[in-house]
Scaffold this motif. Structure first.
Motif, PDB file in Angstrom:
ATOM      1  N   ARG A   1      47.747  42.947  41.272  1.00  0.00           N
ATOM      2  CA  ARG A   1      46.454  42.363  40.914  1.00  0.00           C
ATOM      3  C   ARG A   1      45.503  42.254  42.101  1.00  0.00           C
TER       4      ARG A   1
ATOM      5  N   ARG B   1      49.064  49.597  30.944  1.00  0.00           N
ATOM      6  CA  ARG B   1      49.191  48.252  31.499  1.00  0.00           C
ATOM      7  C   ARG B   1      50.546  47.667  31.106  1.00  0.00           C
TER       8      ARG B   1
ATOM      9  N   GLU C   1      50.552  31.509  39.460  1.00  0.00           N
ATOM     10  CA  GLU C   1      49.919  32.261  40.530  1.00  0.00           C
ATOM     11  C   GLU C   1      50.631  32.112  41.873  1.00  0.00           C
TER      12      GLU C   1
ATOM     13  N   GLY D   1      51.403  42.969  37.058  1.00  0.00           N
ATOM     14  CA  GLY D   1      51.196  42.826  35.623  1.00  0.00           C
ATOM     15  C   GLY D   1      49.819  42.293  35.270  1.00  0.00           C
ATOM     16  N   LEU D   2      49.363  42.680  34.072  1.00  0.00           N
ATOM     17  CA  LEU D   2      48.083  42.233  33.521  1.00  0.00           C
ATOM     18  C   LEU D   2      48.295  41.819  32.080  1.00  0.00           C
ATOM     19  N   ASN D   3      47.729  40.688  31.712  1.00  0.00           N
ATOM     20  CA  ASN D   3      47.804  40.227  30.339  1.00  0.00           C
ATOM     21  C   ASN D   3      46.534  40.551  29.580  1.00  0.00           C
ATOM     22  N   ALA D   4      46.520  40.245  28.288  1.00  0.00           N
ATOM     23  CA  ALA D   4      45.374  40.580  27.446  1.00  0.00           C
ATOM     24  C   ALA D   4      44.098  39.904  27.926  1.00  0.00           C
ATOM     25  N   ARG D   5      44.216  38.740  28.559  1.00  0.00           N
ATOM     26  CA  ARG D   5      43.016  38.033  29.025  1.00  0.00           C
ATOM     27  C   ARG D   5      42.447  38.625  30.322  1.00  0.00           C
ATOM     28  N   ASP D   6      43.184  39.533  30.955  1.00  0.00           N
ATOM     29  CA  ASP D   6      42.716  40.145  32.203  1.00  0.00           C
ATOM     30  C   ASP D   6      41.797  41.324  31.892  1.00  0.00           C
TER      31      ASP D   6
ATOM     32  N   GLU E   1      53.901  34.142  35.264  1.00  0.00           N
ATOM     33  CA  GLU E   1      52.693  33.537  34.728  1.00  0.00           C
ATOM     34  C   GLU E   1      51.963  32.693  35.776  1.00  0.00           C
TER      35      GLU E   1
ATOM     36  N   PRO F   1      52.679  43.839  31.231  1.00  0.00           N
ATOM     37  CA  PRO F   1      52.296  42.425  31.289  1.00  0.00           C
ATOM     38  C   PRO F   1      52.716  41.753  32.589  1.00  0.00           C
ATOM     39  N   ARG F   2      52.147  40.587  32.820  1.00  0.00           N
ATOM     40  CA  ARG F   2      52.452  39.823  34.026  1.00  0.00           C
ATOM     41  C   ARG F   2      53.938  39.513  34.112  1.00  0.00           C
TER      42      ARG F   2
END
Length: 223
Positions: free
Chosen positions: A203, A159, A167, A63-68, A165, A161-162
């Motif tokens: 990721r 995309r 790591e 997943g990727l969030n808007a900040r990625d 959250e 989302p993560r």
């Protein structure tokens, strides 16, 4: 429904995902996926082509969030000449494509500075984490329907989302339900036999196996 001048409105979105945390320890580092289902839903607006896959991954880095949006997940690469200067449309080389909204960006914001020009760009595939290719079957032969070609200049890669959250690596499994919206499904594919090839990426940029949908027509999978 016919679209004037082959205009296509594309909004790839993730509808839902479900996950189970800390499943068995023998899960793979490279994500594994399986095809689950396909649906076609018509509405008064954009119609939805919805695919569902199952996944499993040992680290849970999906997943990727808007900040990625920073490398390696940046959306665009800005092409430069031999001197390191951005290539502009007004000073483009002979092999540059004609203007289109995929290969050229007007007044882009680079490092928080607006560039008052039109720049040549290439798409970064690592901006996405789910990849969808379309194939049409005619005369027993599958031919790729490439959305990046004219007149569409687009993609149905997207995309989601993560999943986690934090790591900290944790095994994860679940389902991804991915909806692709368009006003043009019926006008483009009509009664064609279609199949999809789907892949996801974590990721760490590990790409999963490729799964293939069964052959389908829109009417066969309409809900």
């Amino acid at each position: 429904m016919k679209l004037k001048n082959y205009t296509l409105f594309v909004i790839p979105i993730l509808l839902t995902w479900t996950a189970c945390i800390s499943p068995p320890e023998d899960f793979p580092t490279v994500p594994e996926i399986e095809f689950n289902s396909m649906e076609f839903v018509q509405t008064t607006g954009a119609d939805s082509l919805i695919l569902t896959i199952t996944f499993r991954d040992s680290e849970g880095d999906l997943g990727l969030n808007a900040r990625d949006i920073f490398p390696p997940f940046n959306e665009l690469n800005y092409l430069t000449d031999d001197n390191g200067n951005f290539i502009t449309y007004s000073d483009r080389p002979e092999d540059a494509p004609d203007f289109n909204n995929r290969d050229w960006v007007i007044f882009p914001l680079i490092n928080n500075v607006e560039i008052p020009d039109t720049l040549w760009v290439s798409q970064n595939p690592d901006h996405y984490n789910i990849f969808v290719d379309f194939f049409i079957k005619r005369g027993g032969t599958y031919t790729e329907f490439d959305w990046s070609d004219p007149p569409y200049y687009t993609t149905f890669d997207g995309r989601f989302p993560r999943m986690l959250e934090e790591e900290r690596a944790r095994s994860i499994e679940g389902q991804i339900r991915y909806s692709m919206l368009s006003l043009g499904w019926n006008s483009i594919f009509r009664t064609d036999t279609v199949r999809l090839e789907i892949q996801i990426q974590d990721r760490a940029l590990n790409r999963s196996n490729v799964v293939t949908s069964p052959d389908f027509t829109l009417s066969q999978i309409e809900r």
